[in-house]
Design a protein around this motif. Structure first.
Motif, PDB file in Angstrom:
ATOM      1  N   GLU A 154      -2.628  13.706  -4.332  1.00 51.74           N
ATOM      2  CA  GLU A 154      -2.718  12.402  -5.011  1.00 51.74           C
ATOM      3  C   GLU A 154      -3.721  12.486  -6.155  1.00 51.74           C
ATOM      4  O   GLU A 154      -4.761  13.138  -6.013  1.00 51.74           O
ATOM      5  CB  GLU A 154      -3.162  11.364  -3.967  1.00 51.74           C
TER       6      GLU A 154
ATOM      7  N   ASP B 119      -6.313  13.721  -1.568  1.00 57.73           N
ATOM      8  CA  ASP B 119      -6.458  12.754  -2.658  1.00 57.73           C
ATOM      9  C   ASP B 119      -7.618  13.256  -3.498  1.00 57.73           C
ATOM     10  O   ASP B 119      -8.784  13.127  -3.118  1.00 57.73           O
ATOM     11  CB  ASP B 119      -6.726  11.342  -2.121  1.00 57.73           C
TER      12      ASP B 119
ATOM     13  N   ASP C 139      -1.908   7.335  -7.934  1.00 56.50           N
ATOM     14  CA  ASP C 139      -2.642   6.149  -7.476  1.00 56.50           C
ATOM     15  C   ASP C 139      -3.222   5.457  -8.713  1.00 56.50           C
ATOM     16  O   ASP C 139      -2.642   4.514  -9.236  1.00 56.50           O
ATOM     17  CB  ASP C 139      -3.716   6.592  -6.472  1.00 56.50           C
TER      18      ASP C 139
HETATM   19 ZN    ZN Z   1      -6.337   7.524  -4.263  1.00 59.47          ZN
END
Ligand code: ZN
Ligand code: PGA
Length: 441
Positions: A289, A244, A316
């Motif tokens: 992400e 991420d 996200d």
């Molecule tokens: Zn995230």
């Protein structure tokens, strides 16, 4: 008969895993049944998320939630009392209407979500069903593939490195319990390696190891590859890496540049994407992400054109669990997966809508916790209820994380022969194929 109507709605202040105030709601039905919802909170919060109401001021770092609690008691409770707790959509719709804003800023997404979670819990308890079965029905039996943080960074580790999460995803195994066991072996190997290298065994906000002494962001990726090997697994075959990047945190919107602060480097969008593509070529990365910023739709399209066929690209901050934003992503060819966070949108119904919408367009849903969490395990039930296929909760350590992983173990046991654990099939079915490449090595 009856007894399923909401009799009382109570709100109280509790604290989350970072010690910040959080909203807890209890809903009591006429027959005495109780449902409880505890609301999580992010640190690298996206700009397009529903608004979490905080009091400001000096006390508790400005993070007190008295306003949200008051809104539950004075506005939401009177509206919900008397409603049939089993009518989730009607309950959520009523709260959305009362709030009246597009981002739930009047009553607060934390106030609304607490009630939404408590209502479905109460209804499930009233129906004497586990929450996943109540929400998803008899065919809601898919256990999620875990995405588990091993090293924490970004806003969860005082920006010791720019990248937020260095995670692993187990690729094989027939059950969640067996897959998760492998992940724990990786976590143990990570602790051993850190200790051998003389790094402190401090934990970041989500329980992953604190990246002390890292010189570059890439060091996290190479170290994680080494840790997988140390644990006895073949990178890219048994265990893959997920990142991420949380790149909204270090994007300079005016310059359109990505500022790797710990490396004292500023990269253009093209250079930054080149760097990510280079990592995908050299490391067993299955998922990225927020590879680009929540403002950078063009970058998201570029990244998708280059990696979309090989890697899961999760939005996200870009999508914020919001159907309108996911729709734009679908239309413009941005990413191929959506992170699903209940408090980004603020009700259980809208969270399901985001999952359904994403999946209907071939985007993989990844149900996720927040960095500020509680003991509440609703997201496990949400993931199973929606047959989402993936769950991201943080690391293997810290109680607010184990609350979720352990609940998944229990749900799998309870489902017994009905349960299905997809493993790598989640990715293969979506055409994401790093496997061939890494298996050859
Ligand atoms: Zn995230
Ligand atoms: P957050 O982090 O809860 O701090 O936003 C989780 C994530 O970015 O996925």
């Amino acid at each position: 008969m009856g007894g399923y109507r909401i009799k009382a709605v109570m709100a109280r202040r509790i604290y989350d895993s970072r010690g910040n105030p959080a909203v807890e709601t209890d809903i009591r039905l006429e027959d005495g049944t109780l449902g409880r919802g505890m609301v999580p909170s992010g640190a690298s919060t996206g700009k397009y998320e529903a608004i979490e109401l905080r009091d400001g001021g000096g006390n508790l770092d400005g993070k007190n939630v008295d306003k949200a609690l008051r809104n539950i008691r004075e506005s939401l409770a009177p509206a919900l009392i008397g409603m049939d707790a089993r009518n989730q959509r009607e309950i959520d719709g009523k709260m959305i209407g009362l709030d009246g804003t597009a981002n739930k800023s009047r009553l607060g997404a934390n106030a609304i979500l607490g009630c939404s979670m408590a209502a479905c819990r109460a209804a499930a308890n009233y129906c004497r069903l586990p929450l996943y079965a109540y929400l998803g029905g008899a065919l809601a039996t898919t256990l999620p593939v875990p995405m588990v943080q091993i090293i924490g960074g970004g806003a969860h580790a005082a920006h010791a490195v720019d990248i937020q999460d260095f995670l692993v995803v187990p690729l094989g195994e027939k059950t969640f319990a067996a897959a998760y066991e492998k992940v724990v072996n990786v976590y143990i190997a990570a602790r051993r390696l850190f200790a051998e290298q003389g790094r402190p065994l401090s934990l970041a906000d989500e329980g992953g190891l604190w990246p002390t002494g890292f010189k570059t962001n890439e060091e996290g990726v190479s170290l994680l590859t080494e840790i997988i090997v140390r644990a006895g697994y073949q990178p890219g075959k048994d265990m893959a890496i997920a990142l991420d990047i949380a790149s909204s945190e270090f994007y300079d919107q005016e310059e359109g540049a990505y500022c790797l602060n710990m490396e004292k480097r500023k990269l253009s969008r093209e250079q930054f994407i080149d760097m990510l593509c280079d990592w995908v070529d050299r490391y067993p990365i299955i998922s990225i992400e927020d590879g680009v910023s929540e403002y950078d739709w063009e970058g998201a399209k570029m990244l998708t054109d280059r990696l979309g066929g090989r890697v899961q690209l999760v939005g996200d901050d870009l999508f914020a669990t919001n159907v309108e934003r996911i729709r734009r992503g679908v239309n413009e060819g941005c990413y191929n997966a959506v992170l699903i966070k209940m408090n980004q949108i603020g009700t259980i119904s809208e969270t399901f809508e985001a999952i359904d919408y994403a999946r209907g367009r071939g985007y993989l849903p990844v149900v996720s916790a927040r960095s500020g969490e509680t003991e509440d395990a609703t997201i496990v039930h949400l993931a199973v209820a929606a047959n989402a296929g993936q769950l991201k909760v943080g690391s293997a350590a810290r109680g607010e994380r184990t609350a979720k992983w352990n609940e998944t173990i229990r749900v799998e046991e309870e489902l017994g022969l009905s349960g299905r654990y997809p493993g790598a099939k989640v990715f293969l079915d979506a055409g994401i194929a790093i496997f061939g490449k890494w298996e050859k090595k």
